[in-house]
Scaffold this motif. Sequence first.
Motif, PDB file in Angstrom:
ATOM      1  N   PRO B 285      47.610  35.799  -5.342  1.00 57.92           N
ATOM      2  CA  PRO B 285      46.770  34.590  -5.420  1.00 57.92           C
ATOM      3  C   PRO B 285      46.564  34.101  -6.856  1.00 57.92           C
ATOM      4  CG  PRO B 285      45.698  36.306  -4.105  1.00 57.92           C
ATOM      5  CD  PRO B 285      46.964  36.898  -4.623  1.00 57.92           C
ATOM      6  N   ALA B 286      46.838  34.957  -7.834  1.00 63.47           N
ATOM      7  CA  ALA B 286      46.682  34.551  -9.234  1.00 63.47           C
ATOM      8  C   ALA B 286      47.800  33.616  -9.690  1.00 63.47           C
ATOM      9  CB  ALA B 286      46.648  35.786 -10.139  1.00 63.47           C
ATOM     10  N   LEU B 287      48.831  33.400  -8.837  1.00 54.55           N
ATOM     11  CA  LEU B 287      50.012  32.655  -9.288  1.00 54.55           C
ATOM     12  C   LEU B 287      49.707  31.267  -9.873  1.00 54.55           C
ATOM     13  CD1 LEU B 287      53.031  32.304  -9.714  1.00 54.55           C
ATOM     14  CD2 LEU B 287      53.260  31.621  -7.334  1.00 54.55           C
ATOM     15  N   PRO B 288      48.921  30.425  -9.186  1.00 54.44           N
ATOM     16  CA  PRO B 288      48.726  29.078  -9.753  1.00 54.44           C
ATOM     17  C   PRO B 288      48.195  29.117 -11.195  1.00 54.44           C
ATOM     18  CG  PRO B 288      47.887  29.162  -7.515  1.00 54.44           C
ATOM     19  CD  PRO B 288      48.268  30.573  -7.877  1.00 54.44           C
ATOM     20  N   GLN B 350      40.778  23.007 -13.835  1.00 51.85           N
ATOM     21  CA  GLN B 350      40.435  22.804 -12.421  1.00 51.85           C
ATOM     22  C   GLN B 350      40.414  24.117 -11.656  1.00 51.85           C
ATOM     23  OE1 GLN B 350      43.305  20.296 -10.509  1.00 51.85           O
ATOM     24  NE2 GLN B 350      42.267  18.435 -11.218  1.00 51.85           N
ATOM     25  N   LEU B 351      41.483  24.897 -11.859  1.00 50.86           N
ATOM     26  CA  LEU B 351      41.581  26.173 -11.147  1.00 50.86           C
ATOM     27  C   LEU B 351      40.448  27.111 -11.560  1.00 50.86           C
ATOM     28  CD1 LEU B 351      45.447  26.618 -11.447  1.00 50.86           C
ATOM     29  CD2 LEU B 351      44.171  26.381  -9.294  1.00 50.86           C
ATOM     30  N   LEU B 352      40.138  27.119 -12.857  1.00 52.26           N
ATOM     31  CA  LEU B 352      39.043  27.975 -13.336  1.00 52.26           C
ATOM     32  C   LEU B 352      37.728  27.528 -12.724  1.00 52.26           C
ATOM     33  CD1 LEU B 352      39.899  28.399 -17.118  1.00 52.26           C
ATOM     34  CD2 LEU B 352      39.924  30.174 -15.354  1.00 52.26           C
ATOM     35  N   HIS B 353      37.535  26.214 -12.684  1.00 46.87           N
ATOM     36  CA  HIS B 353      36.293  25.672 -12.135  1.00 46.87           C
ATOM     37  C   HIS B 353      36.130  26.093 -10.679  1.00 46.87           C
ATOM     38  CE1 HIS B 353      33.431  21.990 -11.735  1.00 46.87           C
ATOM     39  NE2 HIS B 353      32.803  23.135 -11.859  1.00 46.87           N
TER      40      HIS B 353
END
Lengths: 407, 363
Positions: B285-288, B350-353
């Motif tokens: 799941p960390a891929l993006p 965005q992903l971090l948010h």
Amino acid sequence: MNFEDSPQEAQFRATVREWLAANAEPKRHPRDFVGDGLPADQRLAAARVWQAKKAAAGYAAVTWPREFGGLGGTPIQHLIYLQEESKWRSTFGYFEIGIGMCLPTLMAYGNQHHKDRYVRTALYGEEIWCQLFSEPAAGSDLAGIRMRARREREQEGSDWMVDGQKVWTTGAQFSDFGLLLTRTDPTVPKHAGLTMFFVDMKSAGIEVRPIRQMAGESEFNEVFFTGVRIPDEQRLGPVGGGWKVALTTLMFERLTVGTELGLLTAQSMLSLLADRGDLSDPAVAESMADAWIVDEGLRLHQCRTLTALSKGSTPGPEQSIGKLLKARQAQRMSTFLMDLAGQGSLVVDEETDSLWSSVQRTWNWSAALRIAGGTDQILRNIIAERVLGLPEEIRVDKGIPFNQVTK
Amino acid sequence: MNFDFSDDIKAMTAEVRRALERSCNMAEVRRCLEDGMFHPGGLISKPAWGVLAEMGVTGARIPEQWGGSGLGMLELAACAEEIGRVCAPVPSLPSVYLATEALLHSGTDSQRERWLPQLARGEAVGSMCFAPIDADGERLTARYAAVPAGAVADFLVVMSADDCAVLIDLHQDGVSRHPLRVLDPGSPMAELALNAVRSEPMNCPAGSYQGIRNRAAVLLAFEQLGGASRALDIARDYTLQRKTFGRTVASYQAVKHLMADVWVKNEIARGHAYHGAWASQTNDPALPLAAACARVSASEAFEFAAREALQLHGGIGFTWEADIHPFYKRSRSTALSLGSSREWKRRIAQLLHRQHMTIAHEL
């Protein structure tokens, strides 16, 4: 390729976890240490109790041989212990220098009596050690120290009389012993005239004065030596061989891989920005990404280092990357966050465990950390010379007797 | 903790490196660039492409039943670094990292049957565009302004952000190609005009669009990493041998510190690239996030390394004879394929948010 513990590592981690759960106190906030809130002397007493507990279990020096009270463990096991311990209340600022640097030097250069007398007491936190290297005129150029040690009488085995000044000595005010680099012969080139001793910090003629730092706190000291007598028995290595001993100490400093600097992280920056609702601003988003890439990049670099360690290599000059990036990044992040918050961010946050106080502490301390333990410039020299194999700096004092070098 | 390539992969890439160094030295790269400048569009380094096919790199991820090597993302990633190291003028991104991957993940059986064996042998070249698909039944009329390897590609995959894709055989009536003059002739592009051409639908599972971009970003990051470390090597070698004011250029502190900074950026990019490779391989799941970090850090590292390596050459760095300009050009073109660092940085935020909100919600 994977990030999992090997079966042996997993087993060690489980043992450590079990021990910590049975012996340590839970942490209430990220900067919660043993004895927090107590007056300085009681805080130190509490720290000693925790240190003794760790020592009895072998965790005070995971990588030391068992004969010295360690676990005979690997650097990875040491790191696993630190990772697990960081989830609990522990101590910071009393024993790291002694156990991490001074005592390993003593074990390498001291005699049997030294090892019997000093190692165990340091390990159990009964005695604290400091490192007396830097001087007002010798920081990056450590071999340029001037603290003078002369034999009291011109004969083998005579006591030494020491005069001069050290600076930036962490913990000198509560230390029992110090590892002391001196100049015994100023008539030879600088590296050749040095000799290493250890000194009883209660000796007559030693005066410890706190340095008032930029932010108003006092964590370091100046240490003045006036006619301090040191028995020849406390010399480590040969007369004139001090530089080699100092390099050993500094090499042990490098082994302290993964030591947390206690600065603002990209993760806390994320919390702050998310709470403020700023992340939809593209400029803010880009800065957030920049910070994340550095922090996460250092974590991944460390994973590569650990992989190399577990395959048997020793930490090399590549480790300079950590502090070089982290300190600059901390300065940039804290400045950026204060910019966003505006003038109000200049008001000191009295709540010491809040995110904003961490931003402010980072803004102050990042300036120091870009200098301490190798300036940004020295670290770049190390990378350039020792990793990339570029020519060494031209040294205009090379080969010239120390007392003839223009000062 | 085992965050490194296995000894097997290292041995394999060492062979690929030797073969590429032989077949694609800087003279070959310059020859291709020169060709591409005056005869835009048609260029591939045949010796380099041949080596990649022969050593199983073009078909690294293609299962053995279709003539490939059936290897994983880690193997291909490690080889990509070698392609970047020699700055090989080959369509690795459009054909191997994009079109082949698209076929593997979304191709129909007949599409795979038709193209994968040729791709594995290096006989066919594919390309890919990310664009909305406006097909009238099976007939597609569209104009794609800058298609990588568009002048030589045998087929094109067009994929839209809502996970629809079609495959177009480019050897059919209604296809016209206009090779373009580009800043990096090593990554040629062509304008493709399609006039009511036959387009074959593909089977895209949900998430295909971002998934393929993530994996290609990781593979391209390895190429960029290879280019970045080679640029540093070139700068190091040149400044060690060149003297000025009676001193070796590499002995000046300003020069040393610059190269130290390049090394630091390269190291950070390497960690992210490895992380991306691991996440692609395990479909974590960390891929993006890992892919976006790999993409941005590698783009920035390569551009910084190439730019400063050129600077460290002085005037000679701006000449055709110097070895550094192909890297300068490639660092720019690779930074813009798959979207600029700006776009990917916003994606990181965005992903971090999102990650932060999920954790906050769980608490």
